[in-house]
Design a protein around this motif. Structure first.
Motif, PDB file in Angstrom:
ATOM      1  N   ILE A 174       0.813  -1.217   0.000  1.00  0.00           N
ATOM      2  CA  ILE A 174       0.000   0.000   0.000  1.00  0.00           C
ATOM      3  C   ILE A 174       0.851   1.274   0.000  1.00  0.00           C
ATOM      4  O   ILE A 174       0.518   2.222  -0.711  1.00  0.00           O
ATOM      5  CB  ILE A 174      -1.006  -0.019   1.165  1.00  0.00           C
ATOM      6  CG1 ILE A 174      -1.989  -1.168   0.990  1.00  0.00           C
ATOM      7  CG2 ILE A 174      -1.738   1.308   1.291  1.00  0.00           C
ATOM      8  CD1 ILE A 174      -2.814  -1.111  -0.292  1.00  0.00           C
ATOM      9  N   PRO A 175       1.964   1.364   0.739  1.00  0.00           N
ATOM     10  CA  PRO A 175       2.779   2.598   0.668  1.00  0.00           C
ATOM     11  C   PRO A 175       3.339   2.901  -0.717  1.00  0.00           C
ATOM     12  O   PRO A 175       3.657   4.048  -1.015  1.00  0.00           O
ATOM     13  CB  PRO A 175       3.907   2.345   1.670  1.00  0.00           C
ATOM     14  CG  PRO A 175       3.337   1.377   2.629  1.00  0.00           C
ATOM     15  CD  PRO A 175       2.431   0.493   1.816  1.00  0.00           C
ATOM     16  N   VAL A 176       3.411   1.910  -1.578  1.00  0.00           N
ATOM     17  CA  VAL A 176       3.883   2.149  -2.949  1.00  0.00           C
ATOM     18  C   VAL A 176       2.947   3.111  -3.665  1.00  0.00           C
ATOM     19  O   VAL A 176       3.377   3.925  -4.487  1.00  0.00           O
ATOM     20  CB  VAL A 176       4.011   0.808  -3.709  1.00  0.00           C
ATOM     21  CG1 VAL A 176       4.311   1.018  -5.169  1.00  0.00           C
ATOM     22  CG2 VAL A 176       5.087  -0.051  -3.074  1.00  0.00           C
ATOM     23  N   CYS A 194      -4.086 -10.523  -1.253  1.00  0.00           N
ATOM     24  CA  CYS A 194      -3.304  -9.276  -1.197  1.00  0.00           C
ATOM     25  C   CYS A 194      -2.938  -8.802  -2.597  1.00  0.00           C
ATOM     26  O   CYS A 194      -2.980  -7.604  -2.886  1.00  0.00           O
ATOM     27  CB  CYS A 194      -2.038  -9.471  -0.374  1.00  0.00           C
ATOM     28  SG  CYS A 194      -2.346  -9.706   1.377  1.00  0.00           S
ATOM     29  N   SER A 195      -2.569  -9.715  -3.449  1.00  0.00           N
ATOM     30  CA  SER A 195      -2.199  -9.354  -4.817  1.00  0.00           C
ATOM     31  C   SER A 195      -3.396  -8.771  -5.565  1.00  0.00           C
ATOM     32  O   SER A 195      -3.268  -7.762  -6.260  1.00  0.00           O
ATOM     33  CB  SER A 195      -1.679 -10.574  -5.567  1.00  0.00           C
ATOM     34  OG  SER A 195      -0.538 -11.092  -4.930  1.00  0.00           O
ATOM     35  N   ILE A 196      -4.553  -9.375  -5.411  1.00  0.00           N
ATOM     36  CA  ILE A 196      -5.753  -8.881  -6.090  1.00  0.00           C
ATOM     37  C   ILE A 196      -6.160  -7.521  -5.545  1.00  0.00           C
ATOM     38  O   ILE A 196      -6.519  -6.620  -6.320  1.00  0.00           O
ATOM     39  CB  ILE A 196      -6.900  -9.912  -5.965  1.00  0.00           C
ATOM     40  CG1 ILE A 196      -6.565 -11.146  -6.805  1.00  0.00           C
ATOM     41  CG2 ILE A 196      -8.230  -9.317  -6.396  1.00  0.00           C
ATOM     42  CD1 ILE A 196      -7.514 -12.303  -6.605  1.00  0.00           C
ATOM     43  N   VAL A 197      -6.086  -7.331  -4.232  1.00  0.00           N
ATOM     44  CA  VAL A 197      -6.441  -6.045  -3.628  1.00  0.00           C
ATOM     45  C   VAL A 197      -5.493  -4.961  -4.125  1.00  0.00           C
ATOM     46  O   VAL A 197      -5.920  -3.855  -4.478  1.00  0.00           O
ATOM     47  CB  VAL A 197      -6.434  -6.142  -2.091  1.00  0.00           C
ATOM     48  CG1 VAL A 197      -6.478  -4.774  -1.448  1.00  0.00           C
ATOM     49  CG2 VAL A 197      -7.584  -7.000  -1.607  1.00  0.00           C
ATOM     50  N   PHE A 198      -4.198  -5.257  -4.179  1.00  0.00           N
ATOM     51  CA  PHE A 198      -3.228  -4.265  -4.635  1.00  0.00           C
ATOM     52  C   PHE A 198      -3.424  -3.938  -6.112  1.00  0.00           C
ATOM     53  O   PHE A 198      -3.406  -2.772  -6.504  1.00  0.00           O
ATOM     54  CB  PHE A 198      -1.796  -4.741  -4.392  1.00  0.00           C
ATOM     55  CG  PHE A 198      -0.766  -3.784  -4.875  1.00  0.00           C
ATOM     56  CD1 PHE A 198      -0.545  -2.597  -4.204  1.00  0.00           C
ATOM     57  CD2 PHE A 198      -0.025  -4.042  -6.019  1.00  0.00           C
ATOM     58  CE1 PHE A 198       0.392  -1.689  -4.647  1.00  0.00           C
ATOM     59  CE2 PHE A 198       0.908  -3.145  -6.474  1.00  0.00           C
ATOM     60  CZ  PHE A 198       1.128  -1.962  -5.786  1.00  0.00           C
ATOM     61  N   ILE A 199      -3.609  -4.926  -6.944  1.00  0.00           N
ATOM     62  CA  ILE A 199      -3.810  -4.693  -8.378  1.00  0.00           C
ATOM     63  C   ILE A 199      -5.098  -3.899  -8.611  1.00  0.00           C
ATOM     64  O   ILE A 199      -5.140  -2.997  -9.457  1.00  0.00           O
ATOM     65  CB  ILE A 199      -3.799  -6.029  -9.145  1.00  0.00           C
ATOM     66  CG1 ILE A 199      -2.378  -6.597  -9.141  1.00  0.00           C
ATOM     67  CG2 ILE A 199      -4.298  -5.854 -10.571  1.00  0.00           C
ATOM     68  CD1 ILE A 199      -2.262  -8.005  -9.649  1.00  0.00           C
TER      69      ILE A 199
END
Length: 85
Positions: free
Chosen positions: A8-10, A46-51
């Motif tokens: 998320i900080p990215v 986590c990957s799906i949420v970030f994408i």
């Protein structure tokens, strides 16, 4: 969801003001994310949420997309008044 604290900080890293550095910024983020996904192997959720978060930020075209800039004509009057352009 522990892996999201590193992803998320990215989304909050500001883009450089100098247009010549946008390519370097995008390459840094691509390499960081590639290294993160290869080393940490985050869970599927986590990957799906970030994408999805990256897609929504870049789809809005407010200027906060971490990979590319949006053209000026994509900015509508109401959107530009909210951003201050």
């Amino acid at each position: 969801m522990y892996c999201l604290q590193w992803l998320i900080p990215v989304l909050l890293i500001p883009k450089p003001l100098n247009p010549a550095l946008l390519h370097n910024h995008a390459m840094f983020l691509v390499l960081y994310l590639t290294g993160f996904f290869l080393e940490r192997k985050p869970c599927t959720i986590c990957s799906i949420v970030f994408i999805a978060a990256v897609f929504l930020v870049c789809y809005n075209c407010v200027g906060n997309c971490i990979f590319w800039g949006c053209p000026d004509e994509a900015c509508t009057d109401s959107l530009c008044s909210n951003v201050g352009l």
